[in-house]
Design an enzyme around this catalytic site. Structure first.
Site, PDB file in Angstrom:
ATOM      1  N   HIS A 171       0.965  32.900  13.857  1.00 45.62           N
ATOM      2  CA  HIS A 171       1.827  31.719  13.814  1.00 45.62           C
ATOM      3  C   HIS A 171       2.668  31.683  15.078  1.00 45.62           C
ATOM      4  O   HIS A 171       3.068  32.734  15.602  1.00 45.62           O
ATOM      5  CB  HIS A 171       2.740  31.758  12.578  1.00 45.62           C
ATOM      6  CG  HIS A 171       3.382  30.457  12.264  1.00 45.62           C
ATOM      7  ND1 HIS A 171       4.519  30.023  12.910  1.00 45.62           N
ATOM      8  CD2 HIS A 171       3.051  29.482  11.370  1.00 45.62           C
ATOM      9  CE1 HIS A 171       4.859  28.831  12.428  1.00 45.62           C
ATOM     10  NE2 HIS A 171       3.988  28.476  11.501  1.00 45.62           N
ATOM     11  N   ASP A 195      -1.327  28.636   5.820  1.00 48.59           N
ATOM     12  CA  ASP A 195      -2.501  27.756   5.854  1.00 48.59           C
ATOM     13  C   ASP A 195      -3.767  28.459   5.376  1.00 48.59           C
ATOM     14  O   ASP A 195      -4.707  27.810   4.922  1.00 48.59           O
ATOM     15  CB  ASP A 195      -2.734  27.229   7.272  1.00 48.59           C
ATOM     16  CG  ASP A 195      -1.569  26.400   7.766  1.00 48.59           C
ATOM     17  OD1 ASP A 195      -1.117  25.533   7.001  1.00 48.59           O
ATOM     18  OD2 ASP A 195      -1.101  26.626   8.891  1.00 48.59           O
TER      19      ASP A 195
END
Length: 432
Positions: free
Chosen positions: A306, A364
């Site tokens: 991320h 995700d």
């Protein structure tokens, strides 16, 4: 106590003092807002080192895997609250008591219904239009319905706009999908919770009711909570920038939807599921792991790492647990995609390359699997993200007007074009 100062020494020896700012948590900052008075700008592509505003809404510590909404850990909110608790918190700074919650839910539900004229707006699109394209346009069109009565500098008007947006965006998202399928529009139900109402609009039909499963509704609540806000990301910054001009709030949220649609932002969960479908078999994981390590290969292992979290994404473990709950409830523990995801996660976390780079699964990685299990199609993944993030967007939009120093956003640039030149009177002359 005197304010701390940082000093900037220029090539000509001139020294400029700049205010040193420390927030309540997180990294300190140097106030460079007065540099233009000295004939200087800063250069920061992607704004990776630039704080564009002060905010009291969300705090992230990427090194320590911390995500707080108004000071509350995301783990506690996902466990003990529903989405409208969190929306109220983001907007008002505190969780609602029972009376406040009852009144707030009632206010939001008043705005579930869409104006009948919107039927014509939807029907102006091709049937195969992506739901995000329809959603962005329809949300923007609401500016025409609530224009004369909207003064962004009026606190009460902003409150009404916030309730309208949070109430109407689920209906707009669901209708965008139903229009894509050629199915009749389902009207919202005020007797259902926020999450259950959206799922019912999405999946019920005039010929068959949708069975409300509390486990699945709770899972969807968590998806909304985990995606409700995430500090100054691309879409939130877009909403703030558009909002700084005094634009109508529906136009501002539409701009956020457009920004979120980008595959580098809101499309990551959809891309993760597509990647798993491409890998197909556990026997091919090794091949794709090696491709991910190869800098010359365009393949990227989606759902890992991320931009903000340099350690584990605190939302990922919540989504992982939710994924197990949903698949168990639906009898899909042996779902091939989920088993593939678990195997991929295990291999990646034991690989020195990923361990060294701290490339852990992010939210995700699992949210796409959960939505797939709920029956939500790939094309709606980002629309669900937009539905959740509307609460954060409108909270940031409102916060701008509470601040005393609101200014229209106006980034500067480093000019790299041609020097001053004159228009040729004879432009037929060869440039060779």
């Amino acid at each position: 106590m005197d304010q701390k100062k940082a000093t900037l020494t220029l090539p000509d020896g001139k020294i400029i003092e700049l205010p040193f700012i420390e927030g309540k948590m997180g990294k300190p900052a140097i106030d460079i807002s007065q540099l233009s008075q000295h004939g200087l700008h800063t250069y920061d592509p992607g704004f990776m080192s630039t704080a564009s505003c002060g905010s009291a809404i969300t705090f992230i510590d990427g090194e320590k895997s911390i995500l707080l909404y108004r000071g509350y850990p995301i783990e506690q909110l996902a466990e003990h609250c529903d989405f409208l608790d969190v929306a109220y918190l983001l907007l008002n700074g505190e969780l609602p008591n029972q009376n406040e919650k009852t009144k707030y839910v009632s206010e939001v539900k008043k705005h579930y219904l869409l104006h009948d004229q919107l039927n014509s707006v939807f029907r102006g699109f091709r049937r195969d239009a992506h739901p995000m394209a329809v959603m962005a346009a329809v949300v923007a069109s609401k500016s025409a319905f609530y224009f004369d009565e909207m003064n962004v500098y009026n606190r009460n008007h902003r409150k009404i706009s916030a309730n309208r947006l949070i109430g109407k965006v689920p209906s707009i998202a669901a209708w965008s999908y139903l229009y894509n399928l050629g199915r009749p529009f389902n009207y919202p139900r005020n007797d259902l919770s926020y999450a259950a109402n959206f799922l019912n609009m999405l999946f019920s039909s005039p010929t068959q009711d949708y069975e409300i499963n509390p486990v699945l509704v709770r899972a969807f609540e968590r998806i909304l909570i985990l995606h409700a806000d995430h500090e100054q990301n691309a879409s939130t910054s877009t909403v703030r920038l558009v909002g700084s001009s005094g634009a109508n709030p529906f136009a501002c949220i539409s701009s956020g939807i457009a920004s979120l649609w980008g595959p580098a932002h809101g499309g990551a969960n959809e891309a993760t599921l597509k990647m798993l479908q491409e890998i197909r078999s556990e026997s091919r994981i090794g091949e794709y792991i090696e491709r991910a390590k190869d800098s010359t290969d365009s393949f990227r292992l989606m759902g890992f790492g991320h931009r903000v979290y340099r350690n584990k994404d605190p939302r990922a473990e919540i989504m992982r647990k939710t994924c197990h709950e949903v698949l168990s409830e639906l009898g899909l523990e042996n779902d091939s995609i989920f088993k593939l995801a678990l195997k991929l996660e295990k291999i990646a976390l034991e690989d020195d390359y990923f361990v060294k780079k701290k490339l852990y699964p992010n939210v995700d990685f699992y949210s796409g699997i959960v939505m797939r299990a709920l029956g939500i199609p790939n094309s709606m993944f980002t629309a669900v993200f937009a539905l959740a993030r509307t609460a954060g967007w409108i909270a940031h939009w409102n916060e701008m007007f509470v601040a005393d120093n609101l200014k229209i956003g106006r980034p500067r640039q480093i000019y790299k074009g041609k020097l001053l030149r004159n228009v040729s009177l004879d432009r037929n002359v060869s440039k060779d």
